[in-house]
Design a protein around this motif. Structure first.
Motif, PDB file in Angstrom:
ATOM      1  N   ARG A 145     -79.659  29.411  10.383  1.00  0.00           N
ATOM      2  CA  ARG A 145     -80.507  30.070  11.391  1.00  0.00           C
ATOM      3  C   ARG A 145     -81.832  30.549  10.776  1.00  0.00           C
ATOM      4  N   SER A 146     -81.771  30.899   9.487  1.00  0.00           N
ATOM      5  CA  SER A 146     -82.986  31.401   8.836  1.00  0.00           C
ATOM      6  C   SER A 146     -84.078  30.324   8.770  1.00  0.00           C
ATOM      7  N   GLN A 147     -83.675  29.060   8.981  1.00  0.00           N
ATOM      8  CA  GLN A 147     -84.673  27.994   8.945  1.00  0.00           C
ATOM      9  C   GLN A 147     -85.611  28.056  10.152  1.00  0.00           C
ATOM     10  N   TYR A 148     -85.131  28.554  11.264  1.00  0.00           N
ATOM     11  CA  TYR A 148     -86.000  28.609  12.442  1.00  0.00           C
ATOM     12  C   TYR A 148     -86.142  30.011  13.042  1.00  0.00           C
ATOM     13  N   LEU A 149     -85.529  31.003  12.361  1.00  0.00           N
ATOM     14  CA  LEU A 149     -85.619  32.378  12.885  1.00  0.00           C
ATOM     15  C   LEU A 149     -85.991  33.375  11.784  1.00  0.00           C
ATOM     16  N   ASP A 150     -86.739  34.412  12.183  1.00  0.00           N
ATOM     17  CA  ASP A 150     -86.964  35.554  11.286  1.00  0.00           C
ATOM     18  C   ASP A 150     -86.087  36.702  11.786  1.00  0.00           C
ATOM     19  N   PHE A 151     -85.446  37.428  10.854  1.00  0.00           N
ATOM     20  CA  PHE A 151     -84.492  38.472  11.251  1.00  0.00           C
ATOM     21  C   PHE A 151     -85.012  39.886  10.958  1.00  0.00           C
ATOM     22  N   THR A 152     -84.663  40.789  11.830  1.00  0.00           N
ATOM     23  CA  THR A 152     -84.990  42.205  11.566  1.00  0.00           C
ATOM     24  C   THR A 152     -83.894  42.770  10.661  1.00  0.00           C
ATOM     25  N   SER A 153     -83.962  44.061  10.410  1.00  0.00           N
ATOM     26  CA  SER A 153     -82.869  44.700   9.662  1.00  0.00           C
ATOM     27  C   SER A 153     -81.635  44.816  10.583  1.00  0.00           C
ATOM     28  N   VAL A 154     -80.498  45.153   9.971  1.00  0.00           N
ATOM     29  CA  VAL A 154     -79.243  45.248  10.735  1.00  0.00           C
ATOM     30  C   VAL A 154     -79.280  46.511  11.604  1.00  0.00           C
ATOM     31  N   PHE A 155     -78.896  46.371  12.873  1.00  0.00           N
ATOM     32  CA  PHE A 155     -78.852  47.580  13.705  1.00  0.00           C
ATOM     33  C   PHE A 155     -77.442  47.920  14.179  1.00  0.00           C
ATOM     34  N   CYS A 213     -86.416  36.643  15.679  1.00  0.00           N
ATOM     35  CA  CYS A 213     -87.568  36.090  16.401  1.00  0.00           C
ATOM     36  C   CYS A 213     -87.816  34.661  15.925  1.00  0.00           C
ATOM     37  N   GLN A 214     -88.350  33.950  16.820  1.00  0.00           N
ATOM     38  CA  GLN A 214     -88.742  32.568  16.517  1.00  0.00           C
ATOM     39  C   GLN A 214     -89.698  32.577  15.309  1.00  0.00           C
ATOM     40  N   LYS A 215     -89.486  31.643  14.413  1.00  0.00           N
ATOM     41  CA  LYS A 215     -90.368  31.600  13.229  1.00  0.00           C
ATOM     42  C   LYS A 215     -91.817  31.444  13.682  1.00  0.00           C
ATOM     43  N   GLY A 216     -92.748  31.954  12.895  1.00  0.00           N
ATOM     44  CA  GLY A 216     -94.157  31.838  13.252  1.00  0.00           C
ATOM     45  C   GLY A 216     -94.640  33.027  14.051  1.00  0.00           C
ATOM     46  N   LYS A 217     -93.780  34.033  14.247  1.00  0.00           N
ATOM     47  CA  LYS A 217     -94.223  35.254  14.942  1.00  0.00           C
ATOM     48  C   LYS A 217     -93.877  36.455  14.078  1.00  0.00           C
ATOM     49  N   PRO A 218     -94.460  36.510  12.869  1.00  0.00           N
ATOM     50  CA  PRO A 218     -94.081  37.610  11.945  1.00  0.00           C
ATOM     51  C   PRO A 218     -94.422  38.974  12.504  1.00  0.00           C
ATOM     52  N   GLU A 219     -95.524  39.051  13.342  1.00  0.00           N
ATOM     53  CA  GLU A 219     -95.902  40.351  13.914  1.00  0.00           C
ATOM     54  C   GLU A 219     -94.783  40.888  14.803  1.00  0.00           C
ATOM     55  N   LEU A 220     -94.214  39.978  15.607  1.00  0.00           N
ATOM     56  CA  LEU A 220     -93.141  40.425  16.513  1.00  0.00           C
ATOM     57  C   LEU A 220     -91.941  40.934  15.704  1.00  0.00           C
ATOM     58  N   THR A 221     -91.579  40.179  14.666  1.00  0.00           N
ATOM     59  CA  THR A 221     -90.448  40.597  13.826  1.00  0.00           C
ATOM     60  C   THR A 221     -90.715  41.984  13.237  1.00  0.00           C
ATOM     61  N   SER A 222     -91.921  42.164  12.681  1.00  0.00           N
ATOM     62  CA  SER A 222     -92.164  43.463  12.033  1.00  0.00           C
ATOM     63  C   SER A 222     -92.278  44.579  13.074  1.00  0.00           C
ATOM     64  N   ILE A 223     -92.833  44.248  14.273  1.00  0.00           N
ATOM     65  CA  ILE A 223     -92.882  45.287  15.331  1.00  0.00           C
ATOM     66  C   ILE A 223     -91.455  45.702  15.708  1.00  0.00           C
ATOM     67  N   LEU A 224     -90.560  44.687  15.899  1.00  0.00           N
ATOM     68  CA  LEU A 224     -89.168  45.009  16.270  1.00  0.00           C
ATOM     69  C   LEU A 224     -88.494  45.828  15.173  1.00  0.00           C
ATOM     70  N   ASP A 225     -88.752  45.461  13.941  1.00  0.00           N
ATOM     71  CA  ASP A 225     -88.191  46.211  12.809  1.00  0.00           C
ATOM     72  C   ASP A 225     -88.628  47.666  12.839  1.00  0.00           C
ATOM     73  N   LYS A 226     -89.975  47.845  13.069  1.00  0.00           N
ATOM     74  CA  LYS A 226     -90.500  49.205  13.100  1.00  0.00           C
ATOM     75  C   LYS A 226     -89.887  49.976  14.277  1.00  0.00           C
ATOM     76  N   LEU A 227     -89.748  49.260  15.407  1.00  0.00           N
ATOM     77  CA  LEU A 227     -89.137  49.917  16.574  1.00  0.00           C
ATOM     78  C   LEU A 227     -87.720  50.373  16.243  1.00  0.00           C
ATOM     79  N   LEU A 228     -86.946  49.479  15.573  1.00  0.00           N
ATOM     80  CA  LEU A 228     -85.562  49.835  15.202  1.00  0.00           C
ATOM     81  C   LEU A 228     -85.540  51.068  14.303  1.00  0.00           C
ATOM     82  N   ASN A 229     -86.525  51.125  13.395  1.00  0.00           N
ATOM     83  CA  ASN A 229     -86.568  52.261  12.461  1.00  0.00           C
ATOM     84  C   ASN A 229     -86.791  53.593  13.160  1.00  0.00           C
TER      85      ASN A 229
END
Ligand code: ADP
Length: 551
Positions: free
Chosen positions: A118-128, A232-248
């Motif tokens: 999955r990591s080939q096509y997805l970026d992951f947030t931290s564990v929630f 998140c779909q790969k190629g959207k690092p901003e979304l991944t980091s926004i979601l991560d920050k939101l989780l935090n």
């Protein structure tokens, strides 16, 4: 120079204006980078989220098509903090969601386990969220969940989940059956098509509880924990980091609240210490309960025994005291009873020594001495008789005799003994017994009993008549009744007069005389003959003594 200043101010104004437009919420304001804010501004109306169609209570779509579950609560928090709304894209199963992510139809997904693939096509947030994987089996399956047994099992799981990979890796010989969703996978085992179902603990609880599946049990954990993240779909690092920050920004307490809101606690869970050891605990509790009951019963019985013995001791003490009191009274009475005739004998015999006595006087004195001697003798006889009864020296001596004759003799002998000054009549009533009827009993004792009753009847009567009746009842019992119209016996004394030394205090009516032994001797005799004696009396009206002796 002036132009340059205006240009700098103008650019700064445009920059600030731009920042102001993007930074709509405190979260965006303080936590997002400029790059993330710009990305958010550009994409805010088109960020797409795909809910899991059926992974309750984690992430699912209800019967009215509404997104529900733990992830939906996280998404709502995200939306509030960002000041926007995500677009929901609905799919029929998990595999379709994964395809949607690959083909950029969807931007992100919730509650997904990170894998190399999955990591080939997805970026992951931290564990929630962490959820352990468990194996459900039927309640009638009593196999222990050993590696060997799992390897021989037919196991149901959901297609597209990495559960299949985990099972195949750890238990290569197990047969894995893939299903479209968790409910179907769980039902496979419930219906007996598979030996077990591997699902996560959360959905296991939900399905078993909400669908009322009662034939399944939690056989054990697989030793694997879902570490769930947003992806998140790969190629959207901003979304991944926004979601991560939101989780935090969501602290532990808030996460627990969301979890508890959706998870049915207690529906199905890991066996607690209590459940694991329930039979042992029940046995120990039962034994303790019985021990407690046993001690309570023993305690109660002992207390009752102590109470009973104390009561017995008190009664015995009272009896001893009463007996001692009676003996003292008896001795005092006896000394009076003996002294009276003795004084008469001594007094009148002294008078007899005088020479100038007339014939009548002498005769009178001699009679006095004679009567007092007899009286004394009867008292002594009573005392001797009582001690003989106590030592078992009195025996029954039966003989045959004519009952009518017996009664006539008793009547006549008593008639002459009635003091002349007594104004009391003595009547023997006619009996139903034919002439020459012979009975067999102890004649001497019977005579003593009847004589005693007749003597008492006269002694305790001042007027009226003393009746002597005798008959044979249908049950072949001789019944003798002595009835008088004397002073009577108060109710409370009627039982005790048959005890030794008992005398009724009649006050002034009749001066007390006698030893208080007559009735007790009579009762002992009657009982020796197998019969009974009773009294029926009313104060100032008279008394009726009845003797019954079986023939
Ligand atoms: P006692 O020698 O005192 O007469 P008994 O044992 O014969 O002793 O009688 C016990 C007591 O019963 C008497 O003292 C008297 O108080 C009462 N008693 C017995 N017979 C009669 C009776 N016929 N009428 C009234 N009281 C009686």
């Amino acid at each position: 120079m002036f132009f340059n200043m205006r240009l700098v101010l103008g650019l700064s104004f445009i920059f600030l204006l731009q920042l102001n437009i993007i930074a709509q919420t405190p979260f965006c304001d303080s936590l997002l980078t400029k790059k993330e804010r710009i990305w958010l501004k550009e994409n805010k109306d088109s960020i797409k989220y795909a809910p899991n169609p059926f992974w309750p209570p984690g992430d699912y779509v209800d019967s009215e098509g509404k997104h529900q579950g733990i992830v939906s609560d996280y998404i709502k928090i995200f939306e509030k903090k960002l000041g926007l709304k995500f677009k929901r894209v609905y799919y029929d199963d998990w595999n379709q969601i994964l395809d949607g992510l690959k083909s950029s139809e969807v931007d992100f997904v919730g509650a997904i386990q990170q894998t190399d693939n999955r990591s080939q096509y997805l970026d992951f947030t931290s564990v929630f969220m962490d959820v352990p994987l468990v194996i459900l089996t039927r309640t009638d399956n009593h196999h222990e969940l050993t590696d060997e047994y799992i390897n021989s099992m037919k196991i149901a799981c959901v297609e597209g989940y990495i559960v299949k990979d985990i099972i195949c890796q750890q238990y290569p010989d197990a047969k894995v059956i893939e299903n479209s969703d968790d409910l179907t996978a769980v039902l496979q085992t419930s219906f007996g098509s598979t030996d077990g179902t591997v699902v996560d603990l959360m959905i296991a609880s939900y399905v078993v509880h909400n669908y009322g599946i009662t034939n399944l049990k939690l056989a054990g954990e697989l030793g694997f924990i879902w570490n769930l993240r947003f992806a998140c779909q790969k190629g959207k690092p901003e979304l991944t980091s926004i979601l991560d920050k939101l989780l935090n920004t969501i602290d532990e307490e808030q996460r627990r609240k969301i979890y508890n809101k959706w998870v049915a606690i207690g529906s199905i869970h890991k066996k607690s210490f209590l459940e694991k050891n329930l039979p042992l605990i029940l046995i120990i509790t039962g034994v303790l309960f019985f021990l407690l009951l046993f001690f309570l019963i023993i305690n109660r019985t002992l207390r009752q025994l102590v109470k009973m013995h104390t009561k017995e001791l008190v009664t015995a003490k009272e009896k001893a005291e009463e007996s001692s009191r009676l003996k003292t009274a008896f001795l005092a009475n006896l000394s009076h009873e003996i002294r009276t005739p003795m004084n008469a004998i001594i007094g009148f015999s002294t008078l007899l020594k005088q020479t100038d006595l007339t014939y009548e006087e002498r005769d009178n004195f001699i009679n006095m001495v004679h009567n007092s001697g007899y009286h004394l003798l009867s008292i002594i006889e009573d005392i001797v008789e009582v001690s003989k009864l106590d030592t078992g020296q009195v025996l029954v001596s039966r003989n045959e005799f004519d009952i009518n004759n017996f009664s006539r003799v008793v009547y006549e002998s008593m008639l002459v003994e009635i003091p002349k000054e007594k104004n009391v009549e003595f009547v023997m009533e006619k009996s139903n017994i034919p002439e020459n009827t012979i009975i067999s009993t102890d004649e001497v004792k019977l005579k003593q009993v009847v004589s005693n009753l007749i003597t008492n009847a006269f002694k305790y009567s001042l007027k009226g008549t003393v009746f002597y009746r005798y008959n044979i009842r249908q049950n072949n019992t001789l019944e003798i009744i002595v009835e008088d119209n004397g002073i009577g016996i108060p109710k409370k004394y009627q039982e005790v007069i048959f005890e030794r030394f008992r005398q009724v205090d009649s006050g002034e009516k009749i001066p007390q005389s006698g030893s208080g032994l007559g009735l007790s001797i009579s009762k002992a005799y009657v009982e020796m003959l197998g019969g009974s004696i009773s009294v029926d009396s009313e104060e100032d009206k008279g008394s009726k003594f009845t003797v019954s002796i079986p023939l």
